[in-house]
Structures are given as C-alpha cells and as structure tokens.
Scaffold this motif. Structure first.
Motif, PDB file in Angstrom:
ATOM      1  N   LEU A  71     -26.424  -6.253  -1.898  1.00  0.00           N
ATOM      2  CA  LEU A  71     -26.451  -6.550  -3.337  1.00  0.00           C
ATOM      3  C   LEU A  71     -26.892  -7.985  -3.586  1.00  0.00           C
ATOM      4  CD1 LEU A  71     -25.782  -5.769  -6.282  1.00  0.00           C
ATOM      5  CD2 LEU A  71     -23.428  -6.504  -5.827  1.00  0.00           C
ATOM      6  N   GLU A  72     -26.315  -8.928  -2.866  1.00  0.00           N
ATOM      7  CA  GLU A  72     -26.656 -10.333  -3.077  1.00  0.00           C
ATOM      8  C   GLU A  72     -28.103 -10.617  -2.687  1.00  0.00           C
ATOM      9  OE1 GLU A  72     -24.838 -12.548  -4.686  1.00  0.00           O
ATOM     10  OE2 GLU A  72     -23.458 -10.874  -5.006  1.00  0.00           O
ATOM     11  N   GLY A  95     -21.719  -5.315   5.830  1.00  0.00           N
ATOM     12  CA  GLY A  95     -21.107  -5.232   4.516  1.00  0.00           C
ATOM     13  C   GLY A  95     -22.084  -4.855   3.430  1.00  0.00           C
ATOM     14  N   LYS A  96     -21.581  -4.092   2.470  1.00  0.00           N
ATOM     15  CA  LYS A  96     -22.416  -3.650   1.355  1.00  0.00           C
ATOM     16  C   LYS A  96     -22.768  -4.797   0.418  1.00  0.00           C
ATOM     17  CE  LYS A  96     -22.545   0.815   2.238  1.00  0.00           C
ATOM     18  NZ  LYS A  96     -23.811   1.561   2.460  1.00  0.00           N
ATOM     19  N   GLU A  97     -21.885  -5.775   0.330  1.00  0.00           N
ATOM     20  CA  GLU A  97     -22.111  -6.854  -0.628  1.00  0.00           C
ATOM     21  C   GLU A  97     -23.313  -7.708  -0.248  1.00  0.00           C
ATOM     22  OE1 GLU A  97     -19.568  -8.277   2.642  1.00  0.00           O
ATOM     23  OE2 GLU A  97     -19.457  -6.549   1.291  1.00  0.00           O
ATOM     24  N   VAL A  98     -23.642  -7.777   1.044  1.00  0.00           N
ATOM     25  CA  VAL A  98     -24.773  -8.620   1.442  1.00  0.00           C
ATOM     26  C   VAL A  98     -26.090  -8.026   0.940  1.00  0.00           C
ATOM     27  CG1 VAL A  98     -23.566  -9.489   3.471  1.00  0.00           C
ATOM     28  CG2 VAL A  98     -25.061  -7.501   3.707  1.00  0.00           C
ATOM     29  N   ASP A 140     -23.802   1.481  -8.252  1.00  0.00           N
ATOM     30  CA  ASP A 140     -22.850   1.448  -7.144  1.00  0.00           C
ATOM     31  C   ASP A 140     -23.580   1.175  -5.833  1.00  0.00           C
ATOM     32  OD1 ASP A 140     -24.027   3.833  -6.333  1.00  0.00           O
ATOM     33  OD2 ASP A 140     -22.306   5.087  -6.855  1.00  0.00           O
ATOM     34  N   ASN A 141     -22.828   1.104  -4.745  1.00  0.00           N
ATOM     35  CA  ASN A 141     -23.406   0.747  -3.451  1.00  0.00           C
ATOM     36  C   ASN A 141     -24.481   1.729  -2.999  1.00  0.00           C
ATOM     37  OD1 ASN A 141     -21.799  -1.539  -3.106  1.00  0.00           O
ATOM     38  ND2 ASN A 141     -20.161  -0.403  -2.096  1.00  0.00           N
ATOM     39  N   ASP A 178     -26.003  -4.696 -11.750  1.00  0.00           N
ATOM     40  CA  ASP A 178     -24.540  -4.728 -11.709  1.00  0.00           C
ATOM     41  C   ASP A 178     -23.907  -3.411 -12.134  1.00  0.00           C
ATOM     42  OD1 ASP A 178     -24.526  -7.337 -10.802  1.00  0.00           O
ATOM     43  OD2 ASP A 178     -24.376  -8.210 -12.803  1.00  0.00           O
ATOM     44  N   LYS A 183     -30.464  -9.448  -5.454  1.00  0.00           N
ATOM     45  CA  LYS A 183     -30.437 -10.344  -6.611  1.00  0.00           C
ATOM     46  C   LYS A 183     -31.417 -11.504  -6.449  1.00  0.00           C
ATOM     47  CE  LYS A 183     -25.686  -9.514  -8.163  1.00  0.00           C
ATOM     48  NZ  LYS A 183     -24.334 -10.108  -8.349  1.00  0.00           N
TER      49      LYS A 183
END
Length: 206
Positions: A150-151, A145-148, A174-175, A171, A154
């Motif tokens: 990003l997190e 997943g792309k969200e992992v 984009d991905n 933020d 951070k």
C-alpha cells in the motif's frame, strides 16, 4: 524475446488478479499502448462466498469447493466479455509455511481462471507473476506485510493518477484489491511497455 503480436490494439484492457478462494482482488487497467501510459484503473474485491450460483449446476450434485470454482469461472468470464479484456495478469500461488494446505486450492483456482480466459479467446494473454516479482516491480522486494505494498503504491504517481481517473480511492480498497493493482502495474511496466519498445504495434479494430 518479444511476445506482443503486431495486431494488438493501441487501446489495451488488462485484468489483474490477486487470487483467493474467499476474497479475490481484481483491477481493470486501461492502457494507452502508443503513449506508454496507464489511462485509468478500476479496482475492487470479489467476495467469493457471496457469489450467487449462476453456473447452471445443481448444487446438490457437486461439492462446495467445486461449485466455488465454477462460480469464479463464471464471474471472470463475464468480466472478460464486459471489459473487452486483451490480457490477464495473475499473481502466482504461494505456499506459505503457516498454511501449506491452501496451496492446492490456489493452484486449482489458477487453472479454472486460465480455462475461462482460453474459452473467452485464444488470443488473450495470460501471464503469471511470482509475489516477489510483483514486490520488486513496485520497489519493495524482500519486504513482508501487506502495508508495504500500500505504501509503495502511494509513491507511484502513474498508479495514483490512473486510480483517480478510474474514480477509485486507494484508501477505500482492501488488501486484495491493492495487491491486484500491484500485479497489474507489474504486467504493464515490466512486460508490456518493455516489449513494445522493441516492437511497436499497429492498431486493428476489435
């Protein structure tokens, strides 16, 4: 084995690329090679479909896919010159089970970008990192997943501070841009800094 020659500059500019034939994430890392510090990061996404034909090629004489590659080659070549790039870090093509037909164009894209780098300067490094190596570098190996990504970013202070110095808000990216940040961080932390600890460099003006 150490791959960084002694003549590399102390102020080092790295271009990180998350490849895509429609959207390409790019990040410019300014790196202090003496203090082992990422000074600033600027990141954005190139919309390939929106690129103008500044290649000098007549569109009617070439396929759309070839023209797309040549447009990308021109854009990357311009970036190499404008940003005085010393090193390009590139995420390796990945053959996804759901879109296996995308692998061929991604390989062609990697080849054309590499050609642009060689034409710019034969002393410019071009390194390729498998996606799982990138994820391992930021601490999310094996996760999907792309969200992992990003997190994870951070939670890496070196990246967040450098993005602020480059006037980039995570933020707002984009991905594609976020992934290019991860690729650049992988190159700096797992390759450049590790090699430099084995062989400190001397500065030669460019």
């Amino acid at each position: 084995m150490n791959h960084i020659p002694s003549y590399q500059p102390k102020s080092y500019n790295l271009l990180a690329i998350d490849p895509g034939t429609n959207q390409m994430g790019v990040s410019i890392f300014a790196v202090d090679m003496v203090a082992f510090k990422i000074q600033k990061i600027r990141s954005w996404t190139i919309g390939v479909k929106e690129l103008k034909n500044e290649t000098g090629l007549v569109e009617e004489f070439h396929s759309a896919s070839f023209l797309k590659l040549m447009k990308i080659k021109k854009v990357i070549g311009d970036l190499l010159v404008e940003e005085n790039i010393h090193h390009v870090a590139y995420e390796a093509p990945f053959m996804g089970m759901l879109q296996p037909s995308a692998y061929g164009p991604l390989v062609a894209l990697m080849t054309i970008v590499h050609m642009s780098v060689v034409e710019f300067g034969q002393d410019v490094r071009f390194t390729i990192f498998p996606p799982q190596t990138v994820k391992k570098s930021i601490g999310v190996a094996g996760k999907k997943g792309k969200e992992v990504v990003l997190e994870a970013i951070k939670n890496i202070p070196a990246i967040m501070i450098a993005l602020q110095e480059g006037h980039c808000q995570l933020d707002d990216l984009d991905n594609n841009a976020v992934d290019s940040v991860a690729v650049g961080y992988t190159a700096v932390e797992s390759e450049l800094f590790r090699e430099l600890k084995l062989c400190p460099i001397q500065d030669v003006p460019f």
